[in-house]
Structure formats: C-alpha cells, structure tokens
Write an enzyme that holds these catalytic residues in place. Sequence first.
Site, PDB file in Angstrom:
ATOM      1  CE  LYS A 174      20.662 -74.193  27.421  1.00 52.52           C
ATOM      2  NZ  LYS A 174      20.289 -73.269  28.508  1.00 52.52           N
ATOM      3  N   GLY A 227      25.874 -80.734  33.938  1.00 47.02           N
ATOM      4  CA  GLY A 227      24.533 -80.527  34.484  1.00 47.02           C
ATOM      5  C   GLY A 227      24.040 -81.783  35.160  1.00 47.02           C
ATOM      6  N   GLY A 232      21.853 -85.306  31.231  1.00 49.04           N
ATOM      7  CA  GLY A 232      23.028 -85.924  30.592  1.00 49.04           C
ATOM      8  C   GLY A 232      22.656 -87.212  29.874  1.00 49.04           C
ATOM      9  CB  CYS A 283      28.761 -81.496  40.705  1.00 47.93           C
ATOM     10  SG  CYS A 283      30.394 -80.806  40.401  1.00 47.93           S
ATOM     11  CD  GLU A 384      23.413 -83.492  42.275  1.00 45.46           C
ATOM     12  OE1 GLU A 384      22.684 -83.566  41.275  1.00 45.46           O
ATOM     13  OE2 GLU A 384      24.600 -83.125  42.231  1.00 45.46           O
TER      14      GLU A 384
END
Length: 489
Positions: A174, A227, A232, A283, A384
């Site tokens: 996905k 992700g 997560g 990331c 983040e």
Amino acid sequence: MEMLKIFVAGCWREGRGEEMSSTFPADGSLNARLRAASVEDVNEAVEAAEQAWRAASWRHQLPHQRATILHRVSELITQQVEELAQLQSRDNGKPLAETRALVLSAAGTARYFAAACEVLEGELPTQRNRDVLTLSQYQPLGVIAAITPWNSPIASEMQKIAPALAAGNAVVLKPAEATPLIALKLAELFEQAGLPAGLLSVLPGRGSVIGEALVRHPLVKKISFTGGTNTGRHLAHIAAEKLIPTSLELGGKSPTIVLEDADIELAARGICYGIFSSAGQACIAGSRLFVHRSLYQPLLERLCQLTAGLRIGDPFTPGVHLGPLINHKHRQTVIDYVNLAKQEGGKILIGGEIPADPQLAQGSYFQPTIIEGLSNQARVCQEEIFGPVLVVMPFDDQAQLIEQANDSVYGLAAGIWSRDFTRAMAVAEQLEAGTVWVNTYKTFSIATPFGGFKQSGLGREKGLHGIHAYMQQKSLYLSLNHQPNGWSD
Ligand code: NAD
C-alpha cells in the site's frame, strides 16, 4: 483523463474504492486519476497472495530462479532510469537529479537481494550429541503487508518488495496516498519480469482505511512499515494483537556535530546537503546542528553562504537543489514550526519564508531556513518537522554535547565532522543512532543495515538482515543411530 488501473491479484483493473489523484507539487497539475482499492480489493489481494506463495510453482522455486526475476527487474529499471525518475518527480516533486539516484538505488536493491538469496546459508549448529545431527533452515513467513511513505517511494518500496520476494514470500503493497504512480509502475515491471500472478499486488488508498484493513487481515504474517512514528506505534499495537513481527522504519531528528578540529568547508557542504536535499523531507535529515563554539561563527557564515546559493525551483529544471514540498498542507505545517521557533525565541538567520518568485507561486515551495538562539529543549528541536529547517546550537563541552545530541525520542542517524578519527569514533560510540556518518552525510550502501534506535524504529532493512527480516528459522533434529527414543527399559 483516463482512470489509472491498480494491480490486484495479478489483474490490472480499476479499484473499487474512492476516487483519488496524483498531482505535481510544483504547480498542482493533475498527473493521474484513479479509484483507490476497496476493502474487498484488499481481501482479494491478500487471499491471492496466500495462494500464490503457497503454490508449488513459487514454493518449489530455487533461490536462483527467484533471483532471475529480480535480476530482470533490475535490468528493466536500468533501461528506463529517466522515465522512472520523471514519474517519481511528478509524483512527489523531488528534483530529477535526486530521483535518478533513487531509481538507480532501487535497481541496485533488486540486484543485491537477488544475489543475497542465492548465497544465504542455513546453519549447522555445533553438534551436542553424537547420535543427533541438527540443522537450521530459513523459510518464508507468508503474506507481507508493505506500507510506504511518499518521500522516496521507489527506494523504500524496493527495499521491502525485493527481499520479501527473494525470501519466498508474497507482498501486498500500500503506497502513500500522494504517490501511487511509481508503485504501480514497479508492479508492471515485476509482471514483465515474469513474477507469477498474485505474488505482488499494489493497492493505493487511504492508510486509515486500506492500510488498516490490510494489516488487520488474518492472512498477513508480517507488517513492513516505513513512515511516521505515530503510525508505526499504532501498527505495532495491531501486530502485537495478532502476534506477528513488524519492521518499522520511522521518524528522526538527527543531530550533526562539528568538533573543533573539523574541516569547515567539508562540514558546511555536508551539513547543507544533509538538511536541505529533498527539501528536508527525509527521515535522516540532519535537522539539529551542534557546533563547537570555536568554529561557530565561521561555520555558520559559510553555511549561510552555501544556503543562499541553493536554487529552488521546478524539479525538472537542471541544477535545481530544492523542489517543492509534497503539498500545501505540509508546507503549512513547516511554516507553523518556523513561527513556533520565533515565538520560542529563535532567530531566523536565513530563509523562513515562501519564495517571492512569482514563477513558484503555484507550488508548495519553502525557503531553506536556518535558525539559531534556541536550546535543544525547544519544540522545533524535539519534533520532526520534515522540511528544510535547521536549528544551530553552539557547544563547549563534549559530555554535554553527547547528552544533548541524545536528548531526543528519536535515534535514526547522526553526523560527526572531525579530522581526528579516533575522537570521532569515541563520539560515534556514545550516540544513540542507528547510522552515524563521519565526515559525510546521507551516504548509503545497500549492503549495510539501516534502521533506528529508540522511537525511530524496530528492525533493520538492507544488508543480509534485510532478507532475514522476511524469513523464519526452522530447526531440524536428525537421529543418526536408528535407536528408539523414550524411556530406557
Ligand atoms: P505516515 O505515517 O503518515 O504514512 C506512511 C504510510 O502509512 C502511508 O502509506 C499511509 O497511508 C499509511 N498509513 C497511515 N495510517 C495508517 C493506518 N492506520 N494503517 C495502515 N497504514 C497507515 O508518514 P508519511 O507522512 O507518509 O511519511 C513521513 C514519515 O515517514 C516521516 O516521519 C519520516 O521520518 C518517515 N520516514 C522514515 C523512513 C525510515 O527509513 N526510517 C524513511 C522515509 C520516511
């Protein structure tokens, strides 16, 4: 515009879910329209995947036969680097130079795991009993749910599909809502390379609907996710309920450190690339910079000079360093963080605005931004941002530096700039990060494991760990003495 087909259980057809689209972040123009997968599509894909990996035609294939398919995919990718790079740039707005590199890395990943599955060995544990021989074999897990983000889809998708198939599993992928195009193209290449039907399905759709239905499906035996940390954590709960393994590649807030003996030019260039390439949507972006006070001013001056020279623009224009952010909503999040930094007492040294150039007005562009005057406790140092925003802090004492660098829920990556390798290694040893670069940043090798400490993830991708992550071990005990076992008379 014709509706794009999705790839379900070996068939190209329209999804049965809601209508969605892919747009070019540089000007908002439409790339493609499609119907997302529906929950019925998820069920169909997973059931076909279960049948396909259990079928003798796949289960009995030897590693070199599975490797042949991956080699073909690698070749097909290499033959159309430009086309694939353009598709990726249309989907997420990254400059072509970056997406070309990502395409080549995907070809390398397919090649690496083709080779890895051929040379993987089981184990022959040391014998503990003269009459019994023990062996340990690796076997596939079954149907893998692969879920990916939008920032480097071709690379993150191949890092899941290639090792999972090489290990003998089936994959239902996905992709992120914003970037369905490259995932569907990969499905086309795997089909062209001869992958038996059902072993790979690609189901675009919303995470909360299609992703959720996929990971909860009882036949899914592993979740491989890249992700955000919150997603997560949510998926880890689902995996815990089902008692299935997960690989989680999550967020980061990576520190870069300039020790007092660093080469200023080398450091400034590496830091600039480490935070501003991909417009900071990485990331591993080096978003917190700690500079020894003795170099603080000269380093900052050079860094601001380099940043001022970065070209922002259309991803297809040669020489552009920063493309747009993925969309306007994400740009607003970045703007909110910059405003927050100001409220917290931060001083903007450069950037901090939407570019004034009228030619960029339609895109979700944002200037590369450097902020000083904040402590590591500021929210912009703890959360983040996933955009082109760097916070710079001076340090005097190495012990305090390490404490601050580690003062983060994340632990994905770090960079150290120093001419003294012994010292750099001593600092590296103390940093809580899955990857530490010394005098370089964002340098990668497919043979080297990648993953996060702390809330940056669980498990490792790449390297031989990257294929073991899709296998389970089976131990065998073989009697050598033809004696009945049980109680002695
Ligand atoms: P995200 O977590 O919002 O989405 C990632 C994927 O998860 C998407 O495909 C989304 O549709 C899906 N998803 C969302 N909710 C779901 C649910 N309930 N069930 C199943 N699937 C669901 O992340 P994003 O905004 O797409 O990507 C940015 C994040 O990814 C950043 O935090 C970045 O640091 C991280 N990232 C990590 C790595 C790494 O290797 N560690 C690499 C790239 C990006």
